[in-house]
Design an enzyme around this catalytic site. Structure first.
Site, mmCIF file in Angstrom:
data_model
loop_
_atom_site.group_PDB
_atom_site.id
_atom_site.type_symbol
_atom_site.label_atom_id
_atom_site.label_comp_id
_atom_site.label_asym_id
_atom_site.label_seq_id
_atom_site.Cartn_x
_atom_site.Cartn_y
_atom_site.Cartn_z
ATOM 1 N N LYS A 1 -8.479 15.289 72.045
ATOM 2 C CA LYS A 1 -8.988 16.355 72.909
ATOM 3 C C LYS A 1 -8.269 17.674 72.601
ATOM 4 O O LYS A 1 -7.046 17.741 72.587
ATOM 5 C CB LYS A 1 -8.768 15.967 74.367
ATOM 6 C CG LYS A 1 -9.345 16.928 75.360
ATOM 7 C CD LYS A 1 -9.140 16.397 76.765
ATOM 8 C CE LYS A 1 -9.671 17.384 77.782
ATOM 9 N NZ LYS A 1 -9.441 16.900 79.146
ATOM 10 N N ARG B 1 -1.796 9.652 72.437
ATOM 11 C CA ARG B 1 -3.138 9.447 71.872
ATOM 12 C C ARG B 1 -3.068 8.455 70.711
ATOM 13 O O ARG B 1 -3.973 7.639 70.539
ATOM 14 C CB ARG B 1 -3.705 10.782 71.402
ATOM 15 C CG ARG B 1 -5.114 10.720 70.897
ATOM 16 C CD ARG B 1 -6.107 10.471 71.967
ATOM 17 N NE ARG B 1 -6.025 11.538 72.957
ATOM 18 C CZ ARG B 1 -6.732 11.574 74.068
ATOM 19 N NH1 ARG B 1 -7.606 10.639 74.313
ATOM 20 N NH2 ARG B 1 -6.589 12.540 74.922
#
Length: 147
Positions: free
Chosen positions: A125, A91
């Site tokens: 997330k 990420r």
């Protein structure tokens, strides 16, 4: 605590039974090695010009933490790393900017001697807002870092 490697295998070892665990001497040296590697990759990319005439630019992401590892697959076995640390590092890379290393708070805290720029964090997330920091190399015309 000393570093070492633990290999864990059953008496009927298949690719899914084998796991290797590495216990580094300290997280700071691992974080430093990852940042240094990222800097070297950015330097190398800077030296290359793409076929369209644009300078090659890449992103790098770093997060420090625990991982699980093992060989996965029987037809085409591959050594893989798993876990939240891998997902967070991915990420960091995917939300980063070309020409920069984006690092998590964990890595930044272990490598404080760099000129980190706070980003305000990224949305991850399942984790919410995660603090992140950017490191831009100061490159000369030859592509060598001056930091």
């Amino acid at each position: 605590e000393e570093g070492g490697i633990l290999v864990n295998a059953s008496h009927r070892t298949t690719s899914s039974d084998l796991s290797i665990h590495v216990f580094p001497r300290d997280k700071a040296s691992c974080a430093r090695a990852a940042v240094d590697f990222g800097k070297a990759v950015l330097e190398e990319a800077f030296r290359h010009v793409m076929p369209n005439g644009q300078q090659c630019q890449i992103r790098a992401g770093v997060h420090t933490g625990d991982v699980c590892s093992g060989v996965v697959g029987s037809r085409m076995p591959r050594y893989c790393l798993f876990g939240d640390t891998v997902n967070t590092a991915s990420r960091m890379e995917s939300t980063g900017q070309p020409g920069y290393i984006q690092a998590s708070q964990a890595t930044r805290d272990l490598v404080p001697d760099e000129d980190w720029l706070p980003t305000g964090g990224i949305d991850a997330k399942g984790k919410g807002r995660v603090p992140s920091f950017l490191l831009k190399l100061k490159l000369t015309d030859s592509g060598r870092s001056v930091t």
